[in-house]
Design a protein around this motif. Structure first.
Motif, mmCIF file in Angstrom:
data_model
loop_
_atom_site.group_PDB
_atom_site.id
_atom_site.type_symbol
_atom_site.label_atom_id
_atom_site.label_comp_id
_atom_site.label_asym_id
_atom_site.label_seq_id
_atom_site.Cartn_x
_atom_site.Cartn_y
_atom_site.Cartn_z
ATOM 1 N N MET A 122 0.460 -1.042 -0.212
ATOM 2 C CA MET A 122 -0.015 -0.085 -0.342
ATOM 3 C C MET A 122 0.947 1.190 0.267
ATOM 4 N N SER A 123 0.934 2.117 -0.650
ATOM 5 C CA SER A 123 1.416 3.262 -0.899
ATOM 6 C C SER A 123 0.692 4.284 -0.346
ATOM 7 N N LEU A 124 1.832 5.721 0.209
ATOM 8 C CA LEU A 124 1.043 6.138 1.591
ATOM 9 C C LEU A 124 1.351 7.744 1.002
ATOM 10 N N GLU A 125 0.609 8.910 1.000
ATOM 11 C CA GLU A 125 1.571 9.530 0.935
ATOM 12 C C GLU A 125 0.355 11.277 1.563
ATOM 13 N N THR A 126 1.963 11.803 2.359
ATOM 14 C CA THR A 126 0.667 13.078 3.069
ATOM 15 C C THR A 126 0.136 14.020 1.963
ATOM 16 N N LYS A 127 -0.338 14.725 2.304
ATOM 17 C CA LYS A 127 -0.840 15.575 1.246
ATOM 18 C C LYS A 127 -1.186 16.535 1.774
ATOM 19 N N GLY B 27 -5.933 6.615 -3.505
ATOM 20 C CA GLY B 27 -7.158 7.651 -3.867
ATOM 21 C C GLY B 27 -8.295 8.303 -2.150
ATOM 22 N N THR B 28 -8.287 7.705 -1.509
ATOM 23 C CA THR B 28 -8.865 8.162 -0.421
ATOM 24 C C THR B 28 -7.992 9.092 0.236
ATOM 25 N N THR B 29 -9.038 9.820 0.632
ATOM 26 C CA THR B 29 -7.655 10.645 1.842
ATOM 27 C C THR B 29 -8.054 10.421 3.509
ATOM 28 N N LEU B 30 -7.393 10.470 3.880
ATOM 29 C CA LEU B 30 -7.701 10.423 5.451
ATOM 30 C C LEU B 30 -7.486 11.506 6.324
ATOM 31 N N HIS B 31 -7.976 12.593 7.168
ATOM 32 C CA HIS B 31 -7.409 13.272 7.841
ATOM 33 C C HIS B 31 -6.950 13.330 9.221
ATOM 34 N N PHE B 32 -5.836 13.584 9.606
ATOM 35 C CA PHE B 32 -5.494 13.053 11.648
ATOM 36 C C PHE B 32 -4.992 14.145 11.941
ATOM 37 N N SER B 33 -6.078 14.831 12.738
ATOM 38 C CA SER B 33 -5.919 16.281 13.421
ATOM 39 C C SER B 33 -5.318 15.647 14.413
ATOM 40 N N LEU B 34 -4.631 16.700 15.124
ATOM 41 C CA LEU B 34 -4.728 17.208 16.903
ATOM 42 C C LEU B 34 -6.194 15.810 17.374
#
Length: 187
Positions: A1-6, A19-26
């Motif tokens: 699986m390829s992961l990258e930060t955007k 193709g799926t965007t995941l958000h990890f916030s404080l």
């Protein structure tokens, strides 16, 4: 699986996976770690003109102490067999720097961290902001689609747990559960 930060920043980590965007916030970081996020850093000021017993006794009063020196001190148990007070102090410093704020060996440990442990106020300190910021900075620098190996700073276990938990609700092309015999966190 390829992961990258955007388009990530230190306030929000955005990860694209197939193709799926995941958000990890404080906020997610706090939920996963359970770390204190309510205290004000300005409430934890110490006068550095006063000596710190741990630094004076075990590091010859050095002004700068590298993380590797702390790790060596813990490995060698320099406090001795009959000194539970300092064993606990070293255990707390080790936990803070090996787990909460993990990073490279040459990192200088701030005097504040020794003072927090010495005063027993480390429990009330807001470690969450430092750990999250270090994690976000290291992800933004290292996690790229062409990269193969990288070291994450801060508290990388938090994002691993979050990715595992959040990947139960992503398309099967990213991740899928193999079995349901035990709880999700252990599955």
């Amino acid at each position: 699986m390829s992961l990258e930060t955007k388009k990530s920043s230190t306030s929000d980590i955005v990860i694209r996976a197939k193709g799926t965007t995941l958000h990890f916030s404080l906020r997610e970081f706090i939920v996963v770690t359970g770390l204190n996020c309510y205290s004000n850093k300005d409430d934890f000021l110490f006068d550095e003109d006063f000596s710190n017993k741990t630094i004076d006794r075990y590091f010859d009063g050095d002004r700068y102490i590298q993380k590797r020196k702390l790790f060596a001190a813990v490995t060698e148990k320099i406090w001795g067999d009959e000194n539970d007070e300092y064993a606990l102090k070293f255990a707390n410093l080790y936990f803070i720097h090996a787990f909460l704020l993990s990073s490279v060996d040459t990192f200088i440990i701030p005097r504040l961290h020794f003072d927090l442990v010495e005063s027993d106020r480390y429990r009330d300190y807001s470690w969450v902001s430092i750990a999250y910021e270090e994690l976000a900075k290291s992800l933004n620098k290292k996690l790229k689609p062409t990269g193969k190996f990288y070291i994450l700073h801060g508290m990388p276990l938090a994002i691993q747990i979050w990715l595992y938990e959040c990947c139960s609700d992503v398309p099967r092309t990213i991740a899928f559960k193999v079995d349901s015999q035990i709880s999700r966190l252990l599955n």
